[in-house]
Design a protein around this motif. Structure first.
Motif, PDB file in Angstrom:
ATOM      1  N   UNK A  75      67.973  21.318  48.569  1.00  0.00           N
ATOM      2  CA  UNK A  75      68.451  22.331  47.616  1.00  0.00           C
ATOM      3  C   UNK A  75      67.282  22.993  46.884  1.00  0.00           C
ATOM      4  N   UNK A  76      66.070  22.728  47.366  1.00  0.00           N
ATOM      5  CA  UNK A  76      64.845  23.293  46.791  1.00  0.00           C
ATOM      6  C   UNK A  76      64.735  22.991  45.303  1.00  0.00           C
ATOM      7  N   UNK A 116      76.019  25.700  43.754  1.00  0.00           N
ATOM      8  CA  UNK A 116      75.848  25.424  45.186  1.00  0.00           C
ATOM      9  C   UNK A 116      76.535  24.120  45.570  1.00  0.00           C
ATOM     10  N   UNK A 117      76.428  23.102  44.717  1.00  0.00           N
ATOM     11  CA  UNK A 117      77.090  21.826  45.014  1.00  0.00           C
ATOM     12  C   UNK A 117      78.604  21.990  45.056  1.00  0.00           C
ATOM     13  N   UNK A 118      79.153  22.776  44.137  1.00  0.00           N
ATOM     14  CA  UNK A 118      80.596  23.026  44.139  1.00  0.00           C
ATOM     15  C   UNK A 118      81.022  23.731  45.432  1.00  0.00           C
ATOM     16  N   UNK A 132      61.415  17.467  38.245  1.00  0.00           N
ATOM     17  CA  UNK A 132      60.911  18.208  37.094  1.00  0.00           C
ATOM     18  C   UNK A 132      61.886  19.304  36.675  1.00  0.00           C
ATOM     19  N   UNK A 133      62.484  19.980  37.641  1.00  0.00           N
ATOM     20  CA  UNK A 133      63.459  21.030  37.311  1.00  0.00           C
ATOM     21  C   UNK A 133      64.688  20.399  36.663  1.00  0.00           C
ATOM     22  N   UNK A 163      68.270  27.017  36.386  1.00  0.00           N
ATOM     23  CA  UNK A 163      68.224  26.456  37.743  1.00  0.00           C
ATOM     24  C   UNK A 163      69.205  25.302  37.975  1.00  0.00           C
ATOM     25  N   UNK A 164      69.408  24.447  36.992  1.00  0.00           N
ATOM     26  CA  UNK A 164      70.330  23.329  37.207  1.00  0.00           C
ATOM     27  C   UNK A 164      71.777  23.810  37.293  1.00  0.00           C
ATOM     28  N   UNK A 165      72.123  24.869  36.583  1.00  0.00           N
ATOM     29  CA  UNK A 165      73.473  25.422  36.688  1.00  0.00           C
ATOM     30  C   UNK A 165      73.666  26.131  38.034  1.00  0.00           C
TER      31      UNK A 165
END
Length: 170
Positions: free
Chosen positions: A91-92, A121-123, A96-97, A114-116
Protein backbone atom coordinates in the motif's frame (compact mmCIF):
# COMPACT_ATOMS: atom_id res chain seq x y z
CA UNK A 1 -0.40 -14.36 17.15
CA UNK A 2 -3.28 -11.90 17.33
CA UNK A 3 -4.82 -12.63 13.93
CA UNK A 4 -5.70 -16.07 12.60
CA UNK A 5 -6.28 -16.18 8.84
CA UNK A 6 -6.87 -12.42 8.87
CA UNK A 7 -9.54 -12.58 11.60
CA UNK A 8 -9.51 -11.48 15.21
CA UNK A 9 -11.45 -13.47 17.80
CA UNK A 10 -11.32 -12.40 21.44
CA UNK A 11 -11.98 -9.52 23.79
CA UNK A 12 -11.75 -5.87 22.78
CA UNK A 13 -12.02 -2.76 24.97
CA UNK A 14 -13.12 0.76 24.27
CA UNK A 15 -13.24 3.82 26.49
CA UNK A 16 -16.18 5.99 25.50
CA UNK A 17 -17.11 9.56 26.07
CA UNK A 18 -20.22 9.23 28.29
CA UNK A 19 -22.21 11.05 25.56
CA UNK A 20 -21.90 7.88 23.43
CA UNK A 21 -22.16 5.31 26.24
CA UNK A 22 -25.71 4.27 25.33
CA UNK A 23 -24.55 3.60 21.76
CA UNK A 24 -21.32 1.60 22.16
CA UNK A 25 -21.69 0.15 18.65
CA UNK A 26 -22.48 3.36 16.77
CA UNK A 27 -19.07 4.73 15.71
CA UNK A 28 -20.85 8.06 15.44
CA UNK A 29 -18.30 10.16 17.32
CA UNK A 30 -15.47 9.01 15.04
CA UNK A 31 -17.63 9.67 11.97
CA UNK A 32 -18.38 13.22 13.12
CA UNK A 33 -14.80 14.18 13.92
CA UNK A 34 -12.60 11.89 11.83
CA UNK A 35 -9.50 10.18 13.16
CA UNK A 36 -6.09 8.92 12.25
CA UNK A 37 -7.68 5.84 10.70
CA UNK A 38 -11.08 7.12 9.55
CA UNK A 39 -12.01 10.09 7.40
CA UNK A 40 -14.89 12.27 8.53
CA UNK A 41 -18.13 10.59 7.60
CA UNK A 42 -16.75 7.08 8.10
CA UNK A 43 -17.96 5.46 11.33
CA UNK A 44 -15.22 3.67 13.26
CA UNK A 45 -14.72 1.88 16.53
CA UNK A 46 -11.26 2.45 17.97
CA UNK A 47 -10.74 -0.56 20.21
CA UNK A 48 -7.80 -1.85 22.21
CA UNK A 49 -6.72 -5.29 23.30
CA UNK A 50 -6.40 -4.20 26.92
CA UNK A 51 -8.33 -1.75 29.14
CA UNK A 52 -5.34 0.50 29.95
CA UNK A 53 -4.66 1.17 26.26
CA UNK A 54 -8.35 1.91 25.70
CA UNK A 55 -8.20 4.55 28.45
CA UNK A 56 -5.06 6.09 26.93
CA UNK A 57 -6.74 6.25 23.53
CA UNK A 58 -9.82 8.05 24.84
CA UNK A 59 -7.91 10.58 26.91
CA UNK A 60 -5.09 11.79 24.68
CA UNK A 61 -5.51 15.49 25.38
CA UNK A 62 -5.03 16.90 28.86
CA UNK A 63 -6.23 15.27 32.06
CA UNK A 64 -8.34 12.14 32.43
CA UNK A 65 -11.92 13.00 31.52
CA UNK A 66 -15.09 11.09 32.49
CA UNK A 67 -14.98 7.85 30.56
CA UNK A 68 -17.10 4.68 30.26
CA UNK A 69 -15.05 1.53 29.70
CA UNK A 70 -16.81 -1.08 27.54
CA UNK A 71 -15.79 -4.64 26.75
CA UNK A 72 -16.72 -6.53 23.58
CA UNK A 73 -16.61 -10.13 22.41
CA UNK A 74 -15.35 -10.11 18.83
CA UNK A 75 -14.97 -12.47 15.91
CA UNK A 76 -14.34 -10.22 12.96
CA UNK A 77 -12.33 -9.94 9.81
CA UNK A 78 -10.65 -9.52 7.52
CA UNK A 79 -8.34 -7.32 9.57
CA UNK A 80 -5.33 -5.69 7.91
CA UNK A 81 -2.15 -6.20 9.96
CA UNK A 82 -0.03 -3.02 9.90
CA UNK A 83 2.81 -4.89 11.62
CA UNK A 84 3.25 -6.94 8.42
CA UNK A 85 5.80 -4.74 6.62
CA UNK A 86 5.42 -6.60 3.32
CA UNK A 87 1.64 -6.02 3.32
CA UNK A 88 2.16 -2.38 4.33
CA UNK A 89 4.65 -1.89 1.49
CA UNK A 90 2.01 -3.09 -0.99
CA UNK A 91 0.00 0.00 0.00
CA UNK A 92 3.13 2.18 -0.27
CA UNK A 93 2.97 2.97 3.43
CA UNK A 94 5.53 2.88 6.23
CA UNK A 95 5.50 2.75 10.00
CA UNK A 96 6.62 6.39 10.00
CA UNK A 97 3.56 7.48 8.01
CA UNK A 98 1.27 5.54 10.38
CA UNK A 99 2.88 7.23 13.39
CA UNK A 100 2.92 10.77 11.95
CA UNK A 101 1.60 13.09 14.67
CA UNK A 102 0.69 15.74 12.07
CA UNK A 103 -2.37 13.87 10.77
CA UNK A 104 -4.83 15.96 12.83
CA UNK A 105 -3.41 19.31 11.67
CA UNK A 106 -3.53 18.09 8.06
CA UNK A 107 -7.17 17.07 8.49
CA UNK A 108 -8.16 20.36 10.14
CA UNK A 109 -6.43 22.32 7.37
CA UNK A 110 -8.29 20.31 4.69
CA UNK A 111 -5.10 18.69 3.40
CA UNK A 112 -4.92 14.99 2.48
CA UNK A 113 -4.18 12.64 5.38
CA UNK A 114 -2.19 9.61 4.17
CA UNK A 115 -3.59 7.29 6.84
CA UNK A 116 -7.17 8.23 5.92
CA UNK A 117 -6.42 7.66 2.23
CA UNK A 118 -4.98 4.27 3.23
CA UNK A 119 -8.25 3.43 5.02
CA UNK A 120 -10.27 4.31 1.94
CA UNK A 121 -8.18 1.80 -0.03
CA UNK A 122 -8.59 -0.86 2.67
CA UNK A 123 -12.37 -0.38 2.64
CA UNK A 124 -12.42 -0.76 -1.15
CA UNK A 125 -10.37 -3.95 -0.73
CA UNK A 126 -12.96 -5.38 1.67
CA UNK A 127 -11.22 -5.03 5.03
CA UNK A 128 -13.36 -4.70 8.17
CA UNK A 129 -10.59 -3.01 10.13
CA UNK A 130 -6.91 -2.86 10.91
CA UNK A 131 -4.54 -3.97 13.63
CA UNK A 132 -2.06 -1.27 14.61
CA UNK A 133 -0.02 -0.17 17.56
CA UNK A 134 -1.48 2.52 19.78
CA UNK A 135 -0.06 5.99 19.18
CA UNK A 136 -1.56 7.46 22.37
CA UNK A 137 0.76 9.13 24.89
CA UNK A 138 2.41 6.51 27.09
CA UNK A 139 1.62 3.62 24.76
CA UNK A 140 4.37 1.31 23.55
CA UNK A 141 4.76 -1.04 20.59
CA UNK A 142 3.14 -3.86 22.61
CA UNK A 143 -0.14 -1.89 23.07
CA UNK A 144 -2.17 -2.89 20.00
CA UNK A 145 -5.43 -1.44 18.77
CA UNK A 146 -7.97 -2.76 16.32
CA UNK A 147 -9.82 -0.05 14.44
CA UNK A 148 -13.08 -1.29 12.93
CA UNK A 149 -15.11 0.21 10.09
CA UNK A 150 -17.39 -2.79 9.53
CA UNK A 151 -18.78 -4.67 12.51
CA UNK A 152 -22.38 -5.50 11.69
CA UNK A 153 -23.67 -8.16 9.32
CA UNK A 154 -23.48 -11.90 8.94
CA UNK A 155 -19.68 -12.00 8.51
CA UNK A 156 -19.02 -10.06 11.71
CA UNK A 157 -19.66 -10.78 15.36
CA UNK A 158 -19.15 -7.90 17.77
CA UNK A 159 -21.12 -8.01 21.00
CA UNK A 160 -21.05 -5.61 23.93
CA UNK A 161 -20.47 -7.40 27.23
CA UNK A 162 -23.29 -6.01 29.39
CA UNK A 163 -24.92 -8.99 31.13
CA UNK A 164 -26.56 -6.74 33.72
CA UNK A 165 -27.83 -4.11 31.24
CA UNK A 166 -25.83 -1.39 32.96
CA UNK A 167 -25.60 0.74 29.80
CA UNK A 168 -29.38 0.61 29.41
CA UNK A 169 -29.78 2.16 32.85
CA UNK A 170 -27.52 5.16 32.26
Amino acid sequence: MLLQDGRYAGPLYRALNPVYAREPLSGRGAALHGGRFNPKGTPALYTALDPATALREANQVGSLQPTVLVSYKADIGPIFDTTDMEALNQYELSSQILADPGWRAQMLEGRPVPTQDFVRRLLTDGFAGLLTRSFANGAVQSNPNIVLWRWTGEDYALEVVDDENRLGRM
